[in-house]
Write an enzyme that holds these catalytic residues in place. Structure first.
Site, PDB file in Angstrom:
ATOM      1  N   ASP A 165      20.080   1.779  -8.959  1.00  0.00           N
ATOM      2  CA  ASP A 165      21.076   2.653  -9.132  1.00  0.00           C
ATOM      3  C   ASP A 165      22.544   2.881 -10.818  1.00  0.00           C
ATOM      4  OD1 ASP A 165      21.448   2.806  -6.067  1.00  0.00           O
ATOM      5  OD2 ASP A 165      22.079   1.265  -6.481  1.00  0.00           O
TER       6      ASP A 165
ATOM      7  N   ARG B   9      21.277   6.308   3.956  1.00  0.00           N
ATOM      8  CA  ARG B   9      20.030   4.833   4.306  1.00  0.00           C
ATOM      9  C   ARG B   9      20.271   4.321   5.965  1.00  0.00           C
ATOM     10  NH1 ARG B   9      21.986   5.113  -1.174  1.00  0.00           N
ATOM     11  NH2 ARG B   9      19.543   6.335  -2.984  1.00  0.00           N
TER      12      ARG B   9
ATOM     13  N   HIS C  29      23.932  -0.079  -1.426  1.00  0.00           N
ATOM     14  CA  HIS C  29      23.296   0.548  -2.078  1.00  0.00           C
ATOM     15  C   HIS C  29      22.848   1.710  -1.575  1.00  0.00           C
ATOM     16  CE1 HIS C  29      19.475   2.422  -3.931  1.00  0.00           C
ATOM     17  NE2 HIS C  29      18.984   2.018  -3.091  1.00  0.00           N
TER      18      HIS C  29
ATOM     19  N   GLY D 177      13.427  -2.044   0.647  1.00  0.00           N
ATOM     20  CA  GLY D 177      13.382  -1.609   1.814  1.00  0.00           C
ATOM     21  C   GLY D 177      14.614  -1.463   2.510  1.00  0.00           C
TER      22      GLY D 177
ATOM     23  N   ALA E  84       0.464  -1.536   0.277  1.00  0.00           N
ATOM     24  CA  ALA E  84      -0.122  -0.161   0.189  1.00  0.00           C
ATOM     25  C   ALA E  84       1.135   1.625   0.547  1.00  0.00           C
ATOM     26  CB  ALA E  84      -1.218  -0.181   1.196  1.00  0.00           C
TER      27      ALA E  84
HETATM   28  N1  LIG Z   1      16.626  -0.088  -3.273  1.00  0.00           N
HETATM   29  C1  LIG Z   1      16.235   0.832  -3.443  1.00  0.00           C
HETATM   30  O1  LIG Z   1      16.558   0.733  -4.811  1.00  0.00           O
HETATM   31  C2  LIG Z   1      14.752   2.089  -3.204  1.00  0.00           C
HETATM   32  C3  LIG Z   1      14.535   1.138  -2.228  1.00  0.00           C
HETATM   33  N2  LIG Z   1      13.336   2.262  -1.169  1.00  0.00           N
HETATM   34  C4  LIG Z   1      13.226   1.811  -0.099  1.00  0.00           C
HETATM   35  O2  LIG Z   1      11.941   1.147   0.171  1.00  0.00           O
HETATM   36  C5  LIG Z   1      10.950   1.233   1.080  1.00  0.00           C
HETATM   37  C6  LIG Z   1       9.691   1.401   0.781  1.00  0.00           C
HETATM   38  O3  LIG Z   1       9.421   3.164   0.224  1.00  0.00           O
HETATM   39  P1  LIG Z   1       8.462   3.683   0.052  1.00  0.00           P
HETATM   40  O4  LIG Z   1       7.166   2.505  -0.982  1.00  0.00           O
HETATM   41  O5  LIG Z   1       8.397   5.107  -0.548  1.00  0.00           O
HETATM   42  O6  LIG Z   1       7.207   3.800   1.374  1.00  0.00           O
HETATM   43  P2  LIG Z   1       5.909   4.088   1.674  1.00  0.00           P
HETATM   44  O7  LIG Z   1       6.283   4.514   3.325  1.00  0.00           O
HETATM   45  O8  LIG Z   1       5.209   4.914   0.993  1.00  0.00           O
HETATM   46  O9  LIG Z   1       4.977   2.222   1.561  1.00  0.00           O
HETATM   47  C7  LIG Z   1       6.285   1.644   2.913  1.00  0.00           C
HETATM   48  C8  LIG Z   1       5.206   0.842   3.073  1.00  0.00           C
HETATM   49  O10 LIG Z   1       5.452  -0.750   4.311  1.00  0.00           O
HETATM   50  C9  LIG Z   1       4.890  -0.657   4.666  1.00  0.00           C
HETATM   51  N3  LIG Z   1       4.772  -1.409   6.325  1.00  0.00           N
HETATM   52  C10 LIG Z   1       6.078  -1.220   6.949  1.00  0.00           C
HETATM   53  N4  LIG Z   1       6.394  -2.423   7.455  1.00  0.00           N
HETATM   54  C11 LIG Z   1       5.523  -3.549   7.532  1.00  0.00           C
HETATM   55  C12 LIG Z   1       6.098  -4.651   7.680  1.00  0.00           C
HETATM   56  N5  LIG Z   1       6.194  -5.223   8.680  1.00  0.00           N
HETATM   57  N6  LIG Z   1       5.426  -5.430   6.843  1.00  0.00           N
HETATM   58  C13 LIG Z   1       4.354  -4.786   5.751  1.00  0.00           C
HETATM   59  N7  LIG Z   1       4.168  -3.880   5.107  1.00  0.00           N
HETATM   60  C14 LIG Z   1       4.957  -2.936   5.787  1.00  0.00           C
HETATM   61  C15 LIG Z   1       4.018   0.753   5.369  1.00  0.00           C
HETATM   62  O11 LIG Z   1       2.526   0.006   6.629  1.00  0.00           O
HETATM   63  C16 LIG Z   1       4.088   1.525   4.206  1.00  0.00           C
HETATM   64  O12 LIG Z   1       2.568   0.495   3.200  1.00  0.00           O
HETATM   65  C17 LIG Z   1      12.272   2.456   1.989  1.00  0.00           C
HETATM   66  O13 LIG Z   1      12.677   1.933   2.919  1.00  0.00           O
HETATM   67  C18 LIG Z   1      12.776   3.298   1.040  1.00  0.00           C
HETATM   68  O14 LIG Z   1      14.259   3.147   1.133  1.00  0.00           O
HETATM   69  C19 LIG Z   1      12.831   3.089  -2.020  1.00  0.00           C
HETATM   70  C20 LIG Z   1      13.495   3.697  -3.596  1.00  0.00           C
HETATM   71  C21 LIG Z   1      15.182   2.675  -3.833  1.00  0.00           C
HETATM   72  O1  LIG Z   2      17.488   6.789  -1.478  1.00  0.00           O
HETATM   73  C1  LIG Z   2      16.770   6.683  -0.803  1.00  0.00           C
HETATM   74  O2  LIG Z   2      16.236   7.088   0.617  1.00  0.00           O
HETATM   75  C2  LIG Z   2      15.459   5.999  -1.681  1.00  0.00           C
HETATM   76  C3  LIG Z   2      16.228   5.410  -2.246  1.00  0.00           C
HETATM   77  O3  LIG Z   2      17.592   4.009  -1.782  1.00  0.00           O
HETATM   78  C4  LIG Z   2      16.988   4.949  -4.060  1.00  0.00           C
HETATM   79  O4  LIG Z   2      16.221   6.532  -4.680  1.00  0.00           O
HETATM   80  O5  LIG Z   2      17.826   4.757  -3.816  1.00  0.00           O
END
Ligand SMILES: NC(=O)C1=CN([C@@H]2O[C@H](COP(=O)(O)OP(=O)(O)OC[C@H]3O[C@@H](n4cnc5c(N)ncnc54)[C@H](O)[C@@H]3O)[C@@H](O)[C@H]2O)C=CC1
Ligand SMILES: O=C([O-])CC(=O)C(=O)O
Length: 326
Positions: free
Chosen positions: A158, A98, A186, A129, A13
């Site tokens: 990346d 991060r 990352h 995450g 969500a």
């Molecule tokens: N690896 C990457 O390249 C990237 C990683 N991210 C990371 O992805 C994660 C999510 O980002 P967004 O969707 O923007 O955040 P968001 O806050 O919009 O959504 C996160 C969702 O996870 C849910 N959640 C929290 N704990 C949970 C659990 N134990 N079980 C199931 N659902 C749970 C929350 O209720 C929320 O709806 C963040 O940690 C962000 O930093 C974001 C962008 C790139």
């Molecule tokens: O930068 C952040 O916190 C979210 C993320 O991992 C990205 O955009 O690569």
């Protein structure tokens, strides 16, 4: 012939979830002949939002969508899944790194590792995450007899960022830019490797003569792109992250074309001198039998070796912080 893949998405969500689920349900990921069952997971407070999401998914009438399950219990949500895309975690805000999220997000992945072991017998999991490498390590170490190499963390965003930067600098289409490896974490210590990348089949360093830019602004732009997006948008990358998650799963699901590779953080087997067991981003190829290998034999000069050592040291430091969760 039609087959079915069951995909769990945690945090469905959230903002990445909203960009991800429709594209998976539409058949874009596994193709038009594969049905998809989506298992959407959230914390209890967000289950109503998931019900709304499920209504919207049904309203798309996707021919490839064979079912939707909604759960706030990870063990139920992971039952029989083939892929688990672990997005659910808190995103960082402006001014944070991060790994400032470690103590809040790390514990989520102990429970998810355990639930994966109980629920899924044939699963691959990718952690999105943050901090994703260390969270993937936590999940893997808590997943009992699920093989370590079924876990990975996403560095595909990346890689895509790096490919765009090189293409823009060279004035060519992104499709011309290949084999840009993201090494390590990352995070802002990652090493986007332009030395082993190609542009139009030639060495990137032969096509781009501005080597100061490659060694300087190019690397820092990719390392800090996530922070730049948070500063500009007020929220972290979402659609581009979902797009990268699709690329990641596709890259592991289908054999990699000859001569190419992609980036993903996987458990180190000691390749390139990286300590065995660290969740480290390497150049990866998926083989015809569905297993993967770390591409061997890429050269690293002193400049690159220094970058690799720095990102490896950071990952060891993160592992030390979460040692009680492993
Ligand atoms: N690896 C990457 O390249 C990237 C990683 N991210 C990371 O992805 C994660 C999510 O980002 P967004 O969707 O923007 O955040 P968001 O806050 O919009 O959504 C996160 C969702 O996870 C849910 N959640 C929290 N704990 C949970 C659990 N134990 N079980 C199931 N659902 C749970 C929350 O209720 C929320 O709806 C963040 O940690 C962000 O930093 C974001 C962008 C790139
Ligand atoms: O930068 C952040 O916190 C979210 C993320 O991992 C990205 O955009 O690569």
């Amino acid at each position: 012939m039609s087959n079915t893949v069951k995909v769990a998405i945690t945090g469905a969500a959230g903002q990445i979830g909203y960009s991800l689920v429709f594209r998976i349900a539409s058949g874009e990921l596994f193709g038009p002949d594969t049905k998809v069952v989506l298992s959407l997971l959230e914390i209890p407070q967000a289950v109503t939002a998931l019900e709304g999401l499920a209504m919207e998914l049904n309203d798309c009438a996707f021919p490839t969508l064979a079912g939707i399950e909604i759960n706030s219990d990870a063990e139920k949500g992971f039952d029989g899944v083939n892929w688990a895309i672990l997005v659910g975690a808190k995103p960082r805000g402006p001014g944070m790194e991060r790994n400032d999220l470690i103590s809040e997000n790390g514990p989520i992945f102990t429970g998810q590792g355990k639930a994966l072991q109980r629920g899924a017998s044939d699963v691959r999991a990718v952690v999105v995450g943050n901090p994703c490498n260390t969270n993937a390590l936590i999940a893997a170490k808590n997943a009992g007899d699920v093989p370590f190499n079924r876990f990975s963390a996403m560095t595909m965003l990346d890689e895509n960022r790096a490919r765009y930067q090189l293409a823009a600098k060279a004035g060519v289409a992104v499709t011309e830019v290949q084999n840009v490896t993201i090494w390590g974490n990352h995070s802002a210590t990652q090493y986007p490797d332009f030395f082993n990348a190609t542009i139009g089949g030639k060495k990137a360093t032969d096509v781009i003569s501005d080597h100061d830019w490659l060694k300087g602004d190019f690397i820092t732009t990719v390392q800090k792109r996530g922070a730049a997006i948070i500063k500009a948008r007020g929220k972290s990358s979402a659609a581009s992250a979902a797009n990268a998650a699709l690329d990641h799963v596709k890259n592991f699901h289908f054999p990699t074309p000859d001569g190419k590779w992609f980036s993903a953080a996987v458990p180190s087997d000691g390749s390139y001198g990286v300590e065995e067991g660290l969740m480290f981003s390497f150049p990866i190829r998926t083989k015809d039998d569905g297993s993967y290998e770390i591409v061997q034999g890429l050269d690293h000069n002193e400049f690159a070796k220094e970058k690799l050592a720095k990102t490896e040291a950071e990952l060891k430091g993160e592992r030390e912080i979460v040692k009680d969760l492993l």
